[in-house]
Scaffold this motif. Structure first.
Motif, PDB file in Angstrom:
ATOM      1  N   GLY A 108       0.809  -1.211   0.000  1.00 46.41           N
ATOM      2  CA  GLY A 108       0.000   0.000   0.000  1.00 46.41           C
ATOM      3  C   GLY A 108       0.842   1.261   0.000  1.00 46.41           C
ATOM      4  O   GLY A 108       0.535   2.217  -0.704  1.00 46.41           O
ATOM      5  N   TYR A 109       1.930   1.257   0.775  1.00 46.32           N
ATOM      6  CA  TYR A 109       2.752   2.460   0.888  1.00 46.32           C
ATOM      7  C   TYR A 109       3.784   2.604  -0.224  1.00 46.32           C
ATOM      8  O   TYR A 109       4.097   3.728  -0.637  1.00 46.32           O
ATOM      9  N   PHE A 110       4.335   1.505  -0.709  1.00 45.08           N
ATOM     10  CA  PHE A 110       5.460   1.598  -1.644  1.00 45.08           C
ATOM     11  C   PHE A 110       5.093   1.266  -3.084  1.00 45.08           C
ATOM     12  O   PHE A 110       5.964   1.225  -3.939  1.00 45.08           O
ATOM     13  N   GLN A 111       3.843   1.008  -3.370  1.00 48.57           N
ATOM     14  CA  GLN A 111       3.444   0.617  -4.722  1.00 48.57           C
ATOM     15  C   GLN A 111       3.775   1.671  -5.774  1.00 48.57           C
ATOM     16  O   GLN A 111       3.775   2.872  -5.446  1.00 48.57           O
ATOM     17  N   PRO A 148      16.653  -4.389 -14.186  1.00 51.31           N
ATOM     18  CA  PRO A 148      17.034  -5.545 -15.011  1.00 51.31           C
ATOM     19  C   PRO A 148      16.119  -6.735 -14.773  1.00 51.31           C
ATOM     20  O   PRO A 148      15.797  -7.066 -13.639  1.00 51.31           O
ATOM     21  N   GLY A 149      15.727  -7.372 -15.857  1.00 52.81           N
ATOM     22  CA  GLY A 149      14.812  -8.502 -15.761  1.00 52.81           C
ATOM     23  C   GLY A 149      13.360  -8.092 -15.847  1.00 52.81           C
ATOM     24  O   GLY A 149      12.486  -8.936 -16.020  1.00 52.81           O
ATOM     25  N   ALA A 150      13.078  -6.798 -15.732  1.00 47.75           N
ATOM     26  CA  ALA A 150      11.711  -6.260 -15.818  1.00 47.75           C
ATOM     27  C   ALA A 150      10.707  -7.075 -15.016  1.00 47.75           C
ATOM     28  O   ALA A 150       9.713  -7.561 -15.554  1.00 47.75           O
ATOM     29  N   PRO A 151      10.942  -7.250 -13.694  1.00 46.02           N
ATOM     30  CA  PRO A 151       9.990  -8.038 -12.895  1.00 46.02           C
ATOM     31  C   PRO A 151       8.659  -7.310 -12.761  1.00 46.02           C
ATOM     32  O   PRO A 151       8.570  -6.094 -12.924  1.00 46.02           O
ATOM     33  N   TYR A 152       7.616  -8.074 -12.445  1.00 40.51           N
ATOM     34  CA  TYR A 152       6.312  -7.474 -12.190  1.00 40.51           C
ATOM     35  C   TYR A 152       6.357  -6.697 -10.876  1.00 40.51           C
ATOM     36  O   TYR A 152       7.065  -7.057  -9.937  1.00 40.51           O
ATOM     37  N   THR A 153       5.581  -5.627 -10.845  1.00 39.85           N
ATOM     38  CA  THR A 153       5.351  -4.919  -9.588  1.00 39.85           C
ATOM     39  C   THR A 153       3.952  -5.279  -9.103  1.00 39.85           C
ATOM     40  O   THR A 153       3.164  -5.889  -9.828  1.00 39.85           O
ATOM     41  N   TYR A 154       3.647  -4.882  -7.871  1.00 40.44           N
ATOM     42  CA  TYR A 154       2.330  -5.142  -7.301  1.00 40.44           C
ATOM     43  C   TYR A 154       1.737  -3.847  -6.772  1.00 40.44           C
ATOM     44  O   TYR A 154       2.457  -2.977  -6.258  1.00 40.44           O
ATOM     45  N   VAL A 155       0.421  -3.718  -6.937  1.00 41.68           N
ATOM     46  CA  VAL A 155      -0.316  -2.535  -6.492  1.00 41.68           C
ATOM     47  C   VAL A 155      -1.567  -2.993  -5.764  1.00 41.68           C
ATOM     48  O   VAL A 155      -2.027  -4.130  -5.929  1.00 41.68           O
ATOM     49  N   THR A 156      -2.128  -2.115  -4.939  1.00 43.83           N
ATOM     50  CA  THR A 156      -3.382  -2.445  -4.266  1.00 43.83           C
ATOM     51  C   THR A 156      -4.561  -2.194  -5.202  1.00 43.83           C
ATOM     52  O   THR A 156      -4.439  -1.493  -6.212  1.00 43.83           O
TER      53      THR A 156
END
Length: 238
Positions: free
Chosen positions: A133-136, A174-182
């Motif tokens: 929630g805070y760092f998305q 690097p690697g273009a990983p997925y991020t996560y959001v609320t």
């Protein structure tokens, strides 16, 4: 006669019904002003009560007059419900009926099935959700740095399964990983109108509940997630 009726029936079936063909008198010009306002209030309350999710301003505008003030209607409804055990609250960009918190013990003691219960998370899952929630938008590697240990896919899966997080944009690292959001469901479940309603992060840091160690993430490629890239992102930061 029968043939004529059949022909009319077939003709009716062949013409698709337009979405807005269901007629509703929104203006209610045949009613005096006080009764018109009362009917609009009842319509708003009925729509919000019937919906399983917060109802947006745009949705409510479909059942009242063109120049009617949604905000004033909501104000009057909230005042009318002041003595009731439930209230009308603004959450996730809309409005929803919520039971007042002082009746929570009574509801739990009754053991009745809740209309829409919030999934139970473990203490660690709740902490990870708070960090998202805070760092998305935030990657699993960044979350790992925050907590000082790897965040498992099972933990992320539990939060996704509860509807609290979704896949965000690919990280430029690097690697273009997925991020996560609320998601909007996260806002609704915890009673936030927007992400700006989250508690002050500095207070959480002072209490030792959260750290900004995300800035120390190494630029190491992260194993790519299995989620499809075109997954819908439910995010509301406005």
């Amino acid at each position: 006669m029968a043939g004529s009726n059949l022909a009319k029936s077939a003709q009716g079936r062949g013409r698709p019904k337009a979405r807005d063909e269901v007629l509703l008198d929104r203006e209610l010009e045949d009613l005096p002003p006080d009764l018109r306002w009362r009917e609009w209030m009842l319509r708003i309350e009925a729509v919000i009560f019937a919906s399983a999710e917060p109802v947006t301003r745009e949705t409510l505008a479909r059942v009242v007059g063109r120049d009617c003030s949604i905000d004033l209607l909501i104000d009057d409804l909230q005042e009318e419900l002041r003595s009731r055990p439930y209230e009308l609250v603004a959450v996730a960009g809309g409005w929803q009926h919520r039971t007042r918190s002082r009746y929570a013990d009574s509801i739990r003691a009754s053991s009745v099935p809740a209309r829409s219960g919030t999934p139970t998370l473990s203490e660690f899952e709740a902490m990870v959700l708070m960090a998202v929630g805070y760092f998305q938008p935030v990657t699993r590697a960044e979350l790992g740095k925050i907590f000082g240990k790897e965040i498992s896919r099972d933990t992320i899966g539990a939060l996704r399964g509860a509807g609290f997080v979704a896949s965000g944009p690919r990280s430029p690292t690097p690697g273009a990983p997925y991020t996560y959001v609320t998601t909007k469901h996260f806002l609704s479940a915890y009673g936030f109108e927007t992400l700006r309603d989250l508690p002050d992060i500095e207070a959480l840091e002072d209490a030792g509940l959260l750290s900004r160690r995300v800035d120390d993430v190494d630029d190491e490629p992260e194993e790519q997630a299995e989620e499809p890239q075109d997954e819908q992102i439910e995010r509301d930061i406005t």
